[in-house]
Design an enzyme around this catalytic site. Structure first.
Site, PDB file in Angstrom:
ATOM      1  N   ALA A   1      -6.700 -29.622 -18.201  1.00 25.51           N
ATOM      2  CA  ALA A   1      -6.965 -29.953 -16.803  1.00 25.51           C
ATOM      3  C   ALA A   1      -7.741 -31.259 -16.732  1.00 25.51           C
ATOM      4  O   ALA A   1      -8.142 -31.817 -17.755  1.00 25.51           O
ATOM      5  CB  ALA A   1      -7.763 -28.835 -16.144  1.00 25.51           C
ATOM      6  N   LYS A   2      -7.956 -31.713 -15.509  1.00 19.72           N
ATOM      7  CA  LYS A   2      -8.606 -33.010 -15.279  1.00 19.72           C
ATOM      8  C   LYS A   2      -9.924 -33.139 -16.025  1.00 19.72           C
ATOM      9  O   LYS A   2     -10.249 -34.198 -16.548  1.00 19.72           O
ATOM     10  CB  LYS A   2      -8.859 -33.214 -13.790  1.00 19.72           C
ATOM     11  CG  LYS A   2      -7.607 -33.544 -13.033  1.00 19.72           C
ATOM     12  CD  LYS A   2      -7.923 -34.275 -11.724  1.00 19.72           C
ATOM     13  CE  LYS A   2      -6.653 -34.601 -10.965  1.00 19.72           C
ATOM     14  NZ  LYS A   2      -6.053 -33.418 -10.325  1.00 19.72           N
ATOM     15  N   ARG A   3     -10.694 -32.052 -16.064  1.00 24.47           N
ATOM     16  CA  ARG A   3     -12.010 -32.173 -16.703  1.00 24.47           C
ATOM     17  C   ARG A   3     -11.908 -32.488 -18.205  1.00 24.47           C
ATOM     18  O   ARG A   3     -12.862 -32.931 -18.814  1.00 24.47           O
ATOM     19  CB  ARG A   3     -12.847 -30.916 -16.462  1.00 24.47           C
ATOM     20  CG  ARG A   3     -12.306 -29.701 -17.124  1.00 24.47           C
ATOM     21  CD  ARG A   3     -12.923 -28.411 -16.594  1.00 24.47           C
ATOM     22  NE  ARG A   3     -11.993 -27.326 -16.761  1.00 24.47           N
ATOM     23  CZ  ARG A   3     -11.735 -26.738 -17.917  1.00 24.47           C
ATOM     24  NH1 ARG A   3     -12.392 -27.120 -18.997  1.00 24.47           N
ATOM     25  NH2 ARG A   3     -10.845 -25.778 -18.011  1.00 24.47           N
TER      26      ARG A   3
END
Ligand code: GLU
Ligand code: ZN
Length: 505
Positions: free
Chosen positions: A264-266
């Site tokens: 994911a983005k993180r």
């Protein structure tokens, strides 16, 4: 049989890199088998539809070198609002390749299923459906349609009133998905929902559209993400109902971050555009993605593979069953290997846009500047993991620097006075030196080290900080030579002023 595979993105945003890895597998398989790779736009979910993502998806594929043999034609793309349609429209014999252009065909198949007794009309109101769901939740039953309209007498729901068409899933028996990667996955029909196939607005659901299109487009192998496998028995039931050949299924495991959670983005970049903007080379990212969940051989140590080699060695049957882990540090390493493997001219052409985006180089790049930049390339090539690293590494070539602080200037074992002395003497020899070639500069500075009885890293360290503002820079002599006499002398003098003040205090 010619292998035909497809990538069928929903234009709801930028494709996730995990998805793109699956596209790489599709593409490699098609190319290896001398088959066809087809692009189809699945835009039937109008609530999540983002037409701008169509060109983004196509540009991402193109950037990675994932060319498609059939796909939306010029007119289809224009009607979807794609501005630069000429750049991407290819068309093909089984179009249209945009689902919103195929609504008639889906209705036709849905009606055929009704006629054959494999689907039925349902006019349950949303309120009723919601009541059923609430009741099921309260009783902790599986949430699914209660088959209310399934056995109504024929004609009870008129084709003219608002209604949906649902799949009539058998109440007994099992449906088996034969999957290349997962083996046989068995589903009890009793647990499969009577899936809506055609919505009341005339749009198909994913399930109907995907089956119709994969059949009409003669898709032989469906290589897609893992999480579609629970949908597959519904699809198989439709193929059987229609008497169509069932394609070969290949459900590819997820891509996880290093913490074991879905990427994911993180974790970092997740879209092709982001990877491109962060300075990854398409050939490196392609190589990396191809090895995400697949390896060419047991215990194989080699990790750098050219495109042709990957095509030759790719084997769909060896895709891992376990999820793949996306390691950003490994990608950085691989990207560095690819950068070092570029010719200097090639690297220059790739760096110029990076400098331009950072506002360091005008667009277009003037010829004399290009000549200077060409000299910078060999100094940085070994040091770049991403193309964008070049900005920090070379900024001082393009703009004036703030005089560095005394603390930064002073090297281990030298006080302010000694550091000042180094700079003064360096300025003297660099004023005297015949020309500012790398060799001459190196000669006089090495002479200075000897004369002063200091260490290389002390003398070169002070000069490096004074002229670049940084402790780490490209190789010093080449850097000074490119900066040129005038700028080097001025920066030395500015640094002397800093040290002059602090050596007195
Ligand atoms: N449109 C679906 C998606 O967005 C395609 C799934 C499939 O490959 O069947 O992923
Ligand atoms: Zn109903």
């Amino acid at each position: 049989m010619t292998v035909r595979v497809r990538f069928a993105p929903s234009p709801t945003g930028e494709p996730h890199i995990g998805n793109v890895r699956t596209v790489v597998f599709n593409w490699l398989f098609a190319r290896k088998m001398g088959g066809r790779f087809i692009l189809r736009i699945e835009d039937t979910d109008r609530t999540r539809y983002q037409p701008e993502s169509i060109p983004i998806i196509m540009e991402g594929l193109r950037w990675l070198g994932l060319d498609w043999d059939e796909g939306p034609g010029l007119e289809e793309l224009r009607r979807s609002g794609v501005e630069n349609a000429e750049a991407y429209g290819v068309g093909g014999p089984h179009g249209p390749y945009v689902q919103s252009e195929r609504l008639e065909r889906y209705r036709e198949v849905a009606e055929e299923l009704v006629e054959r007794g494999w689907a039925y009309r349902c006019n349950c109101s949303p309120e009723r459906l919601e009541r059923v769901r609430r009741m099921q939740r309260a009783r902790k039953l599986p949430v699914m349609y209660d088959r209310h309209c399934r056995d109504l007498p024929p004609g009870a729901v008129s084709p003219d009133e608002p209604h949906v068409i649902r799949l009539k899933v058998p109440l007994t028996g099992q449906t088996v998905v034969h999957d290349v990667i997962k083996g046989d996955v068995v589903y009890d029909n009793a647990g499969i929902d009577d899936q809506v196939l055609l919505k009341s607005d005339g749009f198909p659901t994913y399930h109907l559209a995907v089956v119709v299109d994969d059949h009409d487009m003669r898709i032989t192998h469906i290589i897609r993400a893992d999480h579609w496998i629970p949908s597959t028995p519904k699809h198989i039931l439709m193929y059987e109902a229609l008497g169509w050949d069932i394609p070969t299924y290949c459900h590819v495991p997820l891509v996880l971050g290093e913490d074991g959670k879905p990427l994911a983005k993180r974790h970092g970049a997740t879209s092709v555009t982001q990877f491109r903007d962060q300075g990854y080379l398409p050939e490196a990212l392609f190589n990396f993605l191809a090895l995400l969940g697949w390896a060419p051989g047991e215990g194989e140590e080699q990790e750098i593979f050219g495109r042709e080699e990957l095509i030759e060695r790719f084997d769909l049957f060896r895709v891992n069953r376990a999820p793949a882990t996306f390691s950003y540090s490994k990608l950085d390493w691989m990207n560095g290997v690819y950068i070092r493997g570029l010719s200097q001219d090639d690297l220059l052409e790739r760096l110029i846009p990076v400098w331009q985006r950072a506002g360091l180089v005008p667009d277009p790049c003037p010829e004399d500047m290009r000549a200077t930049l060409r000299r910078v390339v060999p100094l940085v090539q070994e040091r770049l993991k991403r193309l964008t690293d070049v900005v920090d590494l070379t900024e001082f070539f393009f703009s004036e620097i703030e005089p560095p602080s005394a603390v930064l200037l002073m090297q281990k074992g030298l006080d302010a006075g000694q550091s000042l002395e180094v700079l003064r003497r360096a300025r003297y020899v660099l004023t005297q030196v015949e020309d500012f070639s790398e060799e001459r500069v190196e000669g006089v500075l090495r002479g200075l080290v000897e004369e002063m009885g200091l260490k290389n890293r002390q003398v070169f360290g002070v000069i490096r900080v004074a002229t670049t503002g940084k402790k780490v820079s490209p190789p010093l002599f080449g850097t000074l030579s490119i900066l040129g006499r005038q700028r080097v002398l001025a920066r030395l003098e500015a640094a002397e002023a800093v040290l002059g003040v602090s050596s007195k205090s």
